[in-house]
Design a protein around this motif. Structure first.
Motif, short mmCIF file in Angstrom:
data_model
loop_
_atom_site.label_atom_id
_atom_site.label_comp_id
_atom_site.label_asym_id
_atom_site.label_seq_id
_atom_site.Cartn_x
_atom_site.Cartn_y
_atom_site.Cartn_z
N PRO A 15 -4.34 -10.57 -3.43
CA PRO A 15 -5.47 -9.96 -2.71
C PRO A 15 -5.05 -8.83 -1.78
N ASP A 16 -3.89 -8.98 -1.13
CA ASP A 16 -3.42 -7.93 -0.21
C ASP A 16 -3.04 -6.66 -0.97
N VAL A 17 -2.34 -6.81 -2.09
CA VAL A 17 -1.95 -5.64 -2.89
C VAL A 17 -3.19 -4.94 -3.43
N ILE A 164 3.84 -3.37 -16.03
CA ILE A 164 4.76 -3.62 -14.92
C ILE A 164 4.62 -5.07 -14.48
N VAL A 165 5.73 -5.77 -14.36
CA VAL A 165 5.75 -7.12 -13.77
C VAL A 165 6.52 -7.03 -12.46
N ILE A 166 5.83 -7.32 -11.36
CA ILE A 166 6.42 -7.14 -10.02
C ILE A 166 6.74 -8.49 -9.40
N PRO A 167 8.01 -8.75 -9.06
CA PRO A 167 8.39 -10.01 -8.41
C PRO A 167 8.07 -9.96 -6.92
N MET A 168 6.99 -10.61 -6.54
CA MET A 168 6.53 -10.52 -5.16
C MET A 168 7.39 -11.31 -4.18
N ASP A 169 8.30 -12.15 -4.69
CA ASP A 169 9.24 -12.82 -3.80
C ASP A 169 10.38 -11.88 -3.40
N LYS A 170 10.41 -10.72 -4.04
CA LYS A 170 11.48 -9.75 -3.74
C LYS A 170 10.94 -8.43 -3.19
N MET A 171 9.63 -8.27 -3.13
CA MET A 171 9.04 -7.02 -2.66
C MET A 171 7.93 -7.30 -1.65
N VAL A 173 4.26 -6.19 0.21
CA VAL A 173 2.99 -5.67 -0.30
C VAL A 173 3.03 -4.14 -0.37
N ASP A 174 3.56 -3.50 0.67
CA ASP A 174 3.65 -2.03 0.67
C ASP A 174 4.55 -1.52 -0.44
N GLU A 175 5.67 -2.19 -0.67
CA GLU A 175 6.59 -1.78 -1.73
C GLU A 175 5.94 -1.94 -3.11
N ALA A 176 5.21 -3.02 -3.28
CA ALA A 176 4.53 -3.24 -4.55
C ALA A 176 3.48 -2.16 -4.79
N MET A 177 2.71 -1.83 -3.77
CA MET A 177 1.69 -0.79 -3.92
C MET A 177 2.32 0.55 -4.25
N ASP A 178 3.41 0.89 -3.56
CA ASP A 178 4.09 2.17 -3.83
C ASP A 178 4.60 2.23 -5.26
N LEU A 179 5.14 1.12 -5.75
CA LEU A 179 5.64 1.07 -7.13
C LEU A 179 4.50 1.28 -8.12
N ILE A 180 3.38 0.62 -7.89
CA ILE A 180 2.23 0.77 -8.78
C ILE A 180 1.74 2.21 -8.79
N LEU A 181 1.63 2.80 -7.62
CA LEU A 181 1.11 4.17 -7.53
C LEU A 181 2.07 5.18 -8.16
N ARG A 182 3.38 4.92 -8.10
CA ARG A 182 4.34 5.82 -8.76
C ARG A 182 4.13 5.80 -10.27
N HIS A 183 3.96 4.62 -10.84
CA HIS A 183 3.72 4.52 -12.28
C HIS A 183 2.34 5.07 -12.64
N PHE A 184 1.40 4.85 -11.76
CA PHE A 184 0.03 5.27 -12.03
C PHE A 184 -0.11 6.79 -12.03
N GLY A 185 0.79 7.46 -11.36
CA GLY A 185 0.71 8.92 -11.29
C GLY A 185 1.27 9.63 -12.50
N GLY A 186 1.83 8.90 -13.45
CA GLY A 186 2.45 9.53 -14.61
C GLY A 186 1.46 9.94 -15.68
N ASP A 187 1.89 10.84 -16.54
CA ASP A 187 1.03 11.32 -17.63
C ASP A 187 0.69 10.23 -18.62
N VAL A 188 1.53 9.19 -18.71
CA VAL A 188 1.35 8.17 -19.73
C VAL A 188 0.04 7.40 -19.57
N VAL A 189 -0.52 7.36 -18.37
CA VAL A 189 -1.77 6.64 -18.17
C VAL A 189 -2.96 7.58 -17.93
#
Length: 241
Positions: A15-17, A164-171, A173-189
């Motif tokens: 929910p936070d992410v 993308i599978v994100i291990p939330m025990d290692k990241m 909420v902010d890091e997870a969001m940044d990772l998602i947005l980096r992938h989301f900004g690519g031409d592939v999507v």
């Protein structure tokens, strides 16, 4: 604009992410309740009946009423109609219904190991460690049964189901969001003509499944460039445009 779909294990900060993604992108959140409400409006069934499709337990009368099959068919149709728009974040069990052929959807999975999740469950729900594990396993079982039913895959967190599978025990909420947005900004999507056609095909197939389910038939429909395929007892029947 593209689409983000997010599936999350319980007690994985989902929910936070998701809320941070909504706040950052301004995209509309489409969760299970949103789709269930749309499905109820389309079908004439109550939201409570539609919501029963999410439960692992099937009514003993289902073989006569086909309520679960009708509900899932209408959930697909409601989601397909929503996916005709851009700028969506699809979350919950509905995320597993977004076809992989819709390539402008980024599929994200948030998961963590059992130790992390049980600690979070104990903290959030004020239960002991044993009860926390029981809660997690019950929710995972329900999710697994749903995913197996709609995709044929028994593991909801299988990498094959996600981009993308994100291990939330290692990241965080902010890091997870940044990772998602980096992938989301690519031409592939980015939306393409084939990807938009895939969304249109999903809508067509969903309409066919609803028509069949309404008549009591549990038949899987797919579509490719406007041509419909029906799977009946593992046999594929092609229908022209």
């Amino acid at each position: 604009m593209s689409i983000i779909s997010v599936s999350s294990g319980s007690y994985c900060n989902g929910p936070d992410v998701i809320q941070q993604l909504v706040d950052h992108t301004g995209y509309r959140l489409v969760d299970d309740a949103t789709v269930a409400a749309s499905a109820a409006a389309i079908s004439g069934l109550s939201e409570a009946k539609i919501a029963r499709a999410f439960a692992s337990r099937i009514s003993v009368f289902n073989s006569f009423t086909h309520e679960k099959e009708r509900s899932i068919a209408h959930l697909k149709l409601a989601l397909a109609e929503l996916l005709s728009a851009d700028g969506l974040i699809v979350s919950g069990l509905m995320s597993y219904l977004v076809p992989k052929k819709i390539s402008h959807a980024l599929r994200v999975c948030l998961i963590a190991d059992l130790k992390y999740r049980s600690t979070e469950a104990a903290r959030e729900d004020h239960v002991d460690a044993k009860e926390a594990v029981k809660l997690i396993r019950k929710e995972d079982e329900n999710t697994a049964l749903w995913v197996a039913g709609v995709s044929g895959v028994n593991d909801p967190w299988a990498p094959a189901l996600h981009d993308i599978v994100i291990p939330m025990d290692k990241m965080t909420v902010d890091e997870a969001m940044d990772l998602i947005l980096r992938h989301f900004g690519g031409d592939v999507v980015r939306p393409t003509e084939p990807s938009r056609q895939a969304a249109a095909d999903f809508l067509l197939a969903a309409k066919v499944e609803v028509a069949l389910a309404t008549e009591g038939h549990n038949i899987q429909a797919d579509a490719d460039n406007g041509a419909v395929e029906l799977t009946i007892n593992k046999h594929v029947l092609m229908l022209g445009r």
